[in-house]
Design a protein around this motif. Structure first.
Motif, mmCIF file in Angstrom:
data_model
loop_
_atom_site.group_PDB
_atom_site.id
_atom_site.type_symbol
_atom_site.label_atom_id
_atom_site.label_comp_id
_atom_site.label_asym_id
_atom_site.label_seq_id
_atom_site.Cartn_x
_atom_site.Cartn_y
_atom_site.Cartn_z
ATOM 1 N N SER A 47 119.124 131.672 -24.743
ATOM 2 C CA SER A 47 120.575 131.795 -24.587
ATOM 3 C C SER A 47 121.190 130.486 -24.105
ATOM 4 O O SER A 47 122.427 130.354 -24.056
ATOM 5 C CB SER A 47 120.912 132.919 -23.607
ATOM 6 O OG SER A 47 120.432 132.614 -22.306
ATOM 7 N N HIS A 48 120.339 129.513 -23.738
ATOM 8 C CA HIS A 48 120.821 128.227 -23.224
ATOM 9 C C HIS A 48 120.602 127.076 -24.212
ATOM 10 O O HIS A 48 121.305 126.067 -24.133
ATOM 11 C CB HIS A 48 120.102 127.877 -21.915
ATOM 12 C CG HIS A 48 120.334 128.844 -20.815
ATOM 13 N ND1 HIS A 48 121.475 128.837 -20.029
ATOM 14 C CD2 HIS A 48 119.581 129.881 -20.358
ATOM 15 C CE1 HIS A 48 121.406 129.808 -19.140
ATOM 16 N NE2 HIS A 48 120.268 130.455 -19.308
ATOM 17 N N VAL A 49 119.617 127.212 -25.103
ATOM 18 C CA VAL A 49 119.270 126.095 -25.988
ATOM 19 C C VAL A 49 118.604 126.657 -27.244
ATOM 20 O O VAL A 49 118.067 127.775 -27.223
ATOM 21 C CB VAL A 49 118.327 125.100 -25.255
ATOM 22 C CG1 VAL A 49 116.957 125.718 -25.018
ATOM 23 C CG2 VAL A 49 118.212 123.776 -25.993
ATOM 24 N N SER A 50 118.625 125.895 -28.324
ATOM 25 C CA SER A 50 118.050 126.342 -29.594
ATOM 26 C C SER A 50 116.515 126.386 -29.508
ATOM 27 O O SER A 50 115.912 125.731 -28.652
ATOM 28 C CB SER A 50 118.494 125.420 -30.733
ATOM 29 O OG SER A 50 118.199 124.073 -30.419
ATOM 30 N N PRO A 51 115.859 127.155 -30.389
ATOM 31 C CA PRO A 51 114.421 127.436 -30.241
ATOM 32 C C PRO A 51 113.505 126.212 -30.207
ATOM 33 O O PRO A 51 112.628 126.126 -29.344
ATOM 34 C CB PRO A 51 114.108 128.306 -31.470
ATOM 35 C CG PRO A 51 115.401 128.921 -31.852
ATOM 36 C CD PRO A 51 116.449 127.920 -31.510
ATOM 37 N N ILE A 52 113.697 125.274 -31.127
ATOM 38 C CA ILE A 52 112.759 124.147 -31.185
ATOM 39 C C ILE A 52 112.994 123.185 -30.036
ATOM 40 O O ILE A 52 112.040 122.608 -29.482
ATOM 41 C CB ILE A 52 112.838 123.426 -32.552
ATOM 42 C CG1 ILE A 52 112.615 124.433 -33.685
ATOM 43 C CG2 ILE A 52 111.779 122.320 -32.640
ATOM 44 C CD1 ILE A 52 112.673 123.837 -35.080
ATOM 45 N N TRP A 53 114.259 123.014 -29.616
ATOM 46 C CA TRP A 53 114.513 122.185 -28.435
ATOM 47 C C TRP A 53 113.893 122.812 -27.189
ATOM 48 O O TRP A 53 113.377 122.109 -26.318
ATOM 49 C CB TRP A 53 116.020 121.975 -28.226
ATOM 50 C CG TRP A 53 116.607 120.881 -29.045
ATOM 51 C CD1 TRP A 53 117.551 120.985 -30.023
ATOM 52 C CD2 TRP A 53 116.272 119.483 -28.976
ATOM 53 N NE1 TRP A 53 117.830 119.756 -30.573
ATOM 54 C CE2 TRP A 53 117.067 118.820 -29.942
ATOM 55 C CE3 TRP A 53 115.384 118.738 -28.189
ATOM 56 C CZ2 TRP A 53 116.991 117.436 -30.134
ATOM 57 C CZ3 TRP A 53 115.312 117.362 -28.390
ATOM 58 C CH2 TRP A 53 116.106 116.726 -29.352
ATOM 59 N N LEU A 54 113.903 124.148 -27.108
ATOM 60 C CA LEU A 54 113.279 124.820 -25.968
ATOM 61 C C LEU A 54 111.776 124.552 -25.952
ATOM 62 O O LEU A 54 111.194 124.256 -24.896
ATOM 63 C CB LEU A 54 113.535 126.329 -26.049
ATOM 64 C CG LEU A 54 112.949 127.168 -24.905
ATOM 65 C CD1 LEU A 54 113.599 126.797 -23.572
ATOM 66 C CD2 LEU A 54 113.131 128.662 -25.183
ATOM 67 N N SER A 55 111.134 124.624 -27.114
ATOM 68 C CA SER A 55 109.698 124.345 -27.209
ATOM 69 C C SER A 55 109.398 122.895 -26.856
ATOM 70 O O SER A 55 108.406 122.588 -26.188
ATOM 71 C CB SER A 55 109.193 124.648 -28.632
ATOM 72 O OG SER A 55 109.434 125.996 -28.981
ATOM 73 N N THR A 56 110.267 121.982 -27.313
ATOM 74 C CA THR A 56 110.088 120.561 -27.016
ATOM 75 C C THR A 56 110.133 120.303 -25.512
ATOM 76 O O THR A 56 109.266 119.613 -24.949
ATOM 77 C CB THR A 56 111.190 119.727 -27.705
ATOM 78 O OG1 THR A 56 111.167 119.984 -29.113
ATOM 79 C CG2 THR A 56 110.974 118.237 -27.454
ATOM 80 N N LEU A 57 111.149 120.857 -24.850
ATOM 81 C CA LEU A 57 111.281 120.673 -23.403
ATOM 82 C C LEU A 57 110.111 121.287 -22.650
ATOM 83 O O LEU A 57 109.660 120.746 -21.631
ATOM 84 C CB LEU A 57 112.594 121.297 -22.924
ATOM 85 C CG LEU A 57 113.872 120.587 -23.365
ATOM 86 C CD1 LEU A 57 115.088 121.432 -23.016
ATOM 87 C CD2 LEU A 57 113.976 119.213 -22.718
ATOM 88 N N ARG A 58 109.609 122.409 -23.150
ATOM 89 C CA ARG A 58 108.484 123.072 -22.495
ATOM 90 C C ARG A 58 107.266 122.164 -22.424
ATOM 91 O O ARG A 58 106.665 121.977 -21.364
ATOM 92 C CB ARG A 58 108.144 124.355 -23.252
ATOM 93 C CG ARG A 58 106.910 125.058 -22.718
ATOM 94 C CD ARG A 58 106.582 126.291 -23.526
ATOM 95 N NE ARG A 58 105.375 126.935 -23.006
ATOM 96 C CZ ARG A 58 104.856 128.047 -23.483
ATOM 97 N NH1 ARG A 58 105.433 128.653 -24.508
ATOM 98 N NH2 ARG A 58 103.760 128.552 -22.952
#
Length: 317
Positions: A47-58
């Motif tokens: 709900s805060h960021v798009s899926p691939i950017w979330l995976s990248t940050l993780r």
């Protein structure tokens, strides 16, 4: 007296092996709990960021944590050539592919169901381990694996699935592909004879996962779109240091001493925790069917892991 002397000489090693097994199981249990909790956390993060950017940050934050920790403690080392196949397979399959497919699929699929399908690894691992790696299954391992598979089918409940929703079908297929990539890594970890430990390899694997993820995020999701809110930062703190740095190290270390079948069945604990956490924190409904599936999977995990633990405690070589 000679026999007694030999026993006394050997007993410290037996105890040491036993302690390693116990610590390994405790780490694995901790990782399963954290990873299960991570599925509803990931759903919240979307709900805060798009899926691939979330995976990248993780993986970027998880990798930075491990690089910093190893540098401070003097444990940082560049992986030797013999370990690079493991760096590549875990970095690109287990970390990058599995996580991206799971994150994208969760935009269509509830967190609890996503966790169930993503951890159908025993359906892949067990036949491959037996047919291609000649792993033998005890009756308990076979029973535990079958119960795990039955529990997954019950949780998924294909009879209530909306097969006419193409986006939903595609998302569910992505989760099955994700589970297959994880299965390949479990088998590779089990049978790879390398030099470095899982802890030493993890930051390099996360670095390798992060580089293509940045490119994919920019091309597919567009410019970075995270909102920078306090709740989003809290999500990243949980997903990076805990659900990534700690969990991947613990699980990959366990994969090196547990049999492939036992490991994949034990990992079914993740969707069990994920479903329960989704019910508690996301309001997903716990139906009688879901409850039955959870119980069946839990029994299967107990059968396999308790047997594995007892067998490990008897090891003397």
């Amino acid at each position: 007296m000679e026999t007694e002397g030999k026993y006394l000489a050997a007993s410290p090693r037996v105890l040491d092996i036993s302690n390693v097994k116990v610590k390994g199981i405790l780490l694995l249990v901790g990782a399963i709990i954290v990873w299960g909790a991570n599925w509803p956390v990931m759903k919240s993060g979307l709900s805060h960021v798009s899926p691939i950017w979330l995976s990248t940050l993780r993986f970027a934050t998880g990798g930075l944590c491990l690089f910093a920790l190893q540098a401070v403690t003097g444990k940082l080392r560049f992986p030797p050539r013999k370990d690079w196949p493991l760096v590549v397979s875990v970095g690109l399959l287990q970390m990058m592919t599995f996580t991206v497919l799971g994150a994208i699929a969760m935009t269509e699929v509830p967190a609890g169901r996503s966790a169930v399908l993503a951890y159908t690894t025993p359906l892949w691992v067990t036949p491959i381990a037996v047919l291609f790696f000649r792993e033998s299954l005890s009756r308990r391992q076979l029973l535990g694996s079958l119960l795990g598979g039955v529990g997954v089918v019950v949780l998924f409940n294909p009879f209530t699935f909306n097969w006419g929703d193409h986006a939903l079908v595609t998302a569910n297929l992505m989760l099955l592909v994700a589970s297959f990539t994880w299965a390949i890594c479990i088998l590779h970890l089990r049978h790879h004879k390398g030099v470095c430990s899982a802890y030493e390899l993890a930051p390099w694997q996360m670095l390798l996962a992060s580089i293509p993820l940045v490119i994919l995020a920019r091309v597919i999701d567009g410019p970075y779109d995270g909102d920078g809110s306090a709740s989003f930062i809290e999500t990243l703190i949980f997903m990076g240091p805990f659900a990534t740095a700690f969990c991947f190290v613990a699980v990959n270390a366990a994969s090196m001493w547990l049999s492939s079948t036992s490991m994949s069945t034990a990992m079914l604990g993740v969707p069990v925790i994920g479903l329960l956490m989704s019910v508690v924190f996301l309001g997903e409904r716990l139906t009688p069917t879901l409850a039955t599936g959870l119980i069946v999977i839990s029994i299967g995990i107990l059968i396999v892991t308790v047997k594995s633990s007892k067998a490990g405690n008897k090891t003397t070589d």
